[in-house]
Design a protein around this motif. Structure first.
Motif, PDB file in Angstrom:
ATOM      1  N   ASN A   1       0.859  -1.112   0.069  1.00  0.00           N
ATOM      2  CA  ASN A   1       0.049   0.122  -0.033  1.00  0.00           C
ATOM      3  C   ASN A   1       0.959   1.315  -0.120  1.00  0.00           C
ATOM      4  O   ASN A   1       1.822   1.322   0.839  1.00  0.00           O
ATOM      5  CB  ASN A   1      -0.970   0.166   1.348  1.00  0.00           C
ATOM      6  CG  ASN A   1      -1.867  -1.109   1.281  1.00  0.00           C
ATOM      7  OD1 ASN A   1      -2.235  -1.758   0.307  1.00  0.00           O
ATOM      8  ND2 ASN A   1      -2.200  -1.787   2.468  1.00  0.00           N
ATOM      9  N   MET A   2       0.841   2.030  -1.088  1.00  0.00           N
ATOM     10  CA  MET A   2       1.464   3.471  -1.185  1.00  0.00           C
ATOM     11  C   MET A   2       1.030   4.767  -0.448  1.00  0.00           C
ATOM     12  O   MET A   2      -0.231   4.766  -0.962  1.00  0.00           O
ATOM     13  CB  MET A   2       2.069   3.533  -2.736  1.00  0.00           C
ATOM     14  CG  MET A   2       3.047   4.716  -2.823  1.00  0.00           C
ATOM     15  SD  MET A   2       3.510   4.804  -4.318  1.00  0.00           S
ATOM     16  CE  MET A   2       2.249   5.626  -5.149  1.00  0.00           C
ATOM     17  N   PHE A   3       1.699   5.317   0.170  1.00  0.00           N
ATOM     18  CA  PHE A   3       1.116   6.426   0.769  1.00  0.00           C
ATOM     19  C   PHE A   3       1.943   7.726   0.194  1.00  0.00           C
ATOM     20  O   PHE A   3       3.239   7.430   0.345  1.00  0.00           O
ATOM     21  CB  PHE A   3       0.827   6.428   2.314  1.00  0.00           C
ATOM     22  CG  PHE A   3       0.047   5.423   2.513  1.00  0.00           C
ATOM     23  CD1 PHE A   3      -1.344   5.761   2.781  1.00  0.00           C
ATOM     24  CD2 PHE A   3       0.488   4.227   3.079  1.00  0.00           C
ATOM     25  CE1 PHE A   3      -2.239   4.475   3.141  1.00  0.00           C
ATOM     26  CE2 PHE A   3      -0.430   3.340   3.597  1.00  0.00           C
ATOM     27  CZ  PHE A   3      -1.529   3.494   3.446  1.00  0.00           C
ATOM     28  N   LYS A   4       1.410   8.670   0.096  1.00  0.00           N
ATOM     29  CA  LYS A   4       2.056   9.890  -0.389  1.00  0.00           C
ATOM     30  C   LYS A   4       2.096  11.113   0.950  1.00  0.00           C
ATOM     31  O   LYS A   4       2.799  12.071   0.949  1.00  0.00           O
ATOM     32  CB  LYS A   4       1.725  10.732  -1.691  1.00  0.00           C
ATOM     33  CG  LYS A   4       2.201  10.025  -2.697  1.00  0.00           C
ATOM     34  CD  LYS A   4       1.933  10.805  -3.897  1.00  0.00           C
ATOM     35  CE  LYS A   4       2.389   9.958  -5.319  1.00  0.00           C
ATOM     36  NZ  LYS A   4       2.211  10.890  -6.467  1.00  0.00           N
ATOM     37  N   ASP A   5       1.020  10.838   1.700  1.00  0.00           N
ATOM     38  CA  ASP A   5       0.834  11.979   2.671  1.00  0.00           C
ATOM     39  C   ASP A   5       1.469  11.619   4.037  1.00  0.00           C
ATOM     40  O   ASP A   5       0.848  10.802   5.133  1.00  0.00           O
ATOM     41  CB  ASP A   5      -0.882  11.890   2.927  1.00  0.00           C
ATOM     42  CG  ASP A   5      -1.389  10.635   3.401  1.00  0.00           C
ATOM     43  OD1 ASP A   5      -0.678   9.536   3.232  1.00  0.00           O
ATOM     44  OD2 ASP A   5      -2.526  10.553   4.113  1.00  0.00           O
TER      45      ASP A   5
ATOM     46  N   GLU B   1      10.004   9.999  -0.765  1.00  0.00           N
ATOM     47  CA  GLU B   1       9.110  10.643  -1.508  1.00  0.00           C
ATOM     48  C   GLU B   1       7.387   9.783  -1.168  1.00  0.00           C
ATOM     49  O   GLU B   1       6.446  10.275  -1.117  1.00  0.00           O
ATOM     50  CB  GLU B   1       9.042  11.111  -2.752  1.00  0.00           C
ATOM     51  CG  GLU B   1      10.002  12.212  -2.869  1.00  0.00           C
ATOM     52  CD  GLU B   1      10.274  12.596  -4.365  1.00  0.00           C
ATOM     53  OE1 GLU B   1       9.524  11.959  -5.229  1.00  0.00           O
ATOM     54  OE2 GLU B   1      10.829  13.454  -4.520  1.00  0.00           O
ATOM     55  N   HIS B   2       7.702   8.388  -0.966  1.00  0.00           N
ATOM     56  CA  HIS B   2       6.567   7.609  -0.769  1.00  0.00           C
ATOM     57  C   HIS B   2       6.720   6.645   0.478  1.00  0.00           C
ATOM     58  O   HIS B   2       7.994   6.251   0.532  1.00  0.00           O
ATOM     59  CB  HIS B   2       6.283   6.717  -2.190  1.00  0.00           C
ATOM     60  CG  HIS B   2       6.203   7.433  -3.449  1.00  0.00           C
ATOM     61  ND1 HIS B   2       5.175   8.359  -3.775  1.00  0.00           N
ATOM     62  CD2 HIS B   2       7.102   7.630  -4.462  1.00  0.00           C
ATOM     63  CE1 HIS B   2       5.183   8.927  -4.797  1.00  0.00           C
ATOM     64  NE2 HIS B   2       6.510   8.614  -5.526  1.00  0.00           N
ATOM     65  N   LYS B   3       5.663   6.312   0.883  1.00  0.00           N
ATOM     66  CA  LYS B   3       5.657   5.343   2.009  1.00  0.00           C
ATOM     67  C   LYS B   3       4.822   3.982   1.739  1.00  0.00           C
ATOM     68  O   LYS B   3       3.951   4.085   1.114  1.00  0.00           O
ATOM     69  CB  LYS B   3       5.039   6.047   3.181  1.00  0.00           C
ATOM     70  CG  LYS B   3       5.070   4.943   4.489  1.00  0.00           C
ATOM     71  CD  LYS B   3       4.292   5.771   5.553  1.00  0.00           C
ATOM     72  CE  LYS B   3       3.760   4.834   6.507  1.00  0.00           C
ATOM     73  NZ  LYS B   3       2.949   5.300   7.737  1.00  0.00           N
ATOM     74  N   PHE B   4       5.591   2.913   1.860  1.00  0.00           N
ATOM     75  CA  PHE B   4       4.809   1.756   1.508  1.00  0.00           C
ATOM     76  C   PHE B   4       4.660   0.732   2.798  1.00  0.00           C
ATOM     77  O   PHE B   4       5.477   0.682   3.495  1.00  0.00           O
ATOM     78  CB  PHE B   4       5.742   0.673   0.475  1.00  0.00           C
ATOM     79  CG  PHE B   4       5.712   1.497  -0.883  1.00  0.00           C
ATOM     80  CD1 PHE B   4       4.923   1.091  -1.661  1.00  0.00           C
ATOM     81  CD2 PHE B   4       6.870   2.111  -1.149  1.00  0.00           C
ATOM     82  CE1 PHE B   4       5.020   1.461  -2.970  1.00  0.00           C
ATOM     83  CE2 PHE B   4       6.973   2.787  -2.429  1.00  0.00           C
ATOM     84  CZ  PHE B   4       6.095   2.435  -3.360  1.00  0.00           C
TER      85      PHE B   4
END
Length: 192
Positions: free
Chosen positions: A18-22, A44-47
């Motif tokens: 699941n990728m998050f940018k916030d 820049e992205h959280k997985f």
């Protein structure tokens, strides 16, 4: 995402990402052998990785095995034969960081055992002794008064409740001082 290794035991082989940018932006830093810091990149992205639903049974088994493994105590008690505690005894003169000379000084002070009975004096005689002690020093702790007068603690408390005020806070916390009406009378006797 699938793991390439086949001998992973109960570790799940497939995951959903699941990728998050916030999230709070971060940077990756490294330090060289000379102690220089350098910025390697930006995150820049959280997985978030979760085991796939078809692997949940294996993942549950892995979690149970991990919990059971850490519940087993790794320490064991070993009884030593023919050892009379010689290796456990401290060397003479060495007790931790305290030298034995300071310990001997403490032993030299005559300390009356607490279980020894103290005999009560006459109340008026004790009041006079307490007034003289308070002339010497304005504040006294109960233990110091017990030591000075060699009277039972309870008996002293009764007299102190009548003659003194107990300081609960402030610079003289935990001490007794004469009530104001007795302070004046001791001051008058000094001037007379």
């Amino acid at each position: 995402m699938e793991l390439a290794q086949t001998n992973t035991g109960n570790t799940p082989k497939s995951y959903s990402l699941n990728m998050f940018k916030d999230f709070v932006p971060m940077c990756v830093f490294s330090e060289s052998n000379q102690g220089k810091l350098s910025c390697e990149g930006k995150v820049e992205h959280k997985f978030d990785m979760e085991p796939h639903s078809d692997n949940l049974a294996n993942y549950g088994k892995l979690c149970r095995e991990r919990t059971q493994k850490y519940m087993v105590k790794s320490r064991q008690v070993q009884v030593l034969d023919n050892d009379h505690g010689m290796s456990m005894r401290p060397m003479p003169g060495i007790v931790g960081l305290i030298s034995s000379s300071s310990k001997e000084k403490k032993k030299q002070a005559p300390v009356k055992p607490s279980d020894a009975k103290r005999t009560r004096r006459d109340r008026t005689e004790m009041e006079n002794v307490i007034f003289k002690l308070f002339e010497r020093q304005p504040n006294w702790a109960l233990k110091a008064l017990v030591q000075e007068t060699d009277q039972p603690e309870q008996f002293l408390k009764e007299i102190l409740n009548d003659l003194c005020v107990y300081n609960k806070r402030g610079p003289n916390q935990g001490t007794h001082e004469l009530k104001p009406e007795y302070k004046k009378s001791t001051g008058d006797t000094d001037t007379a």
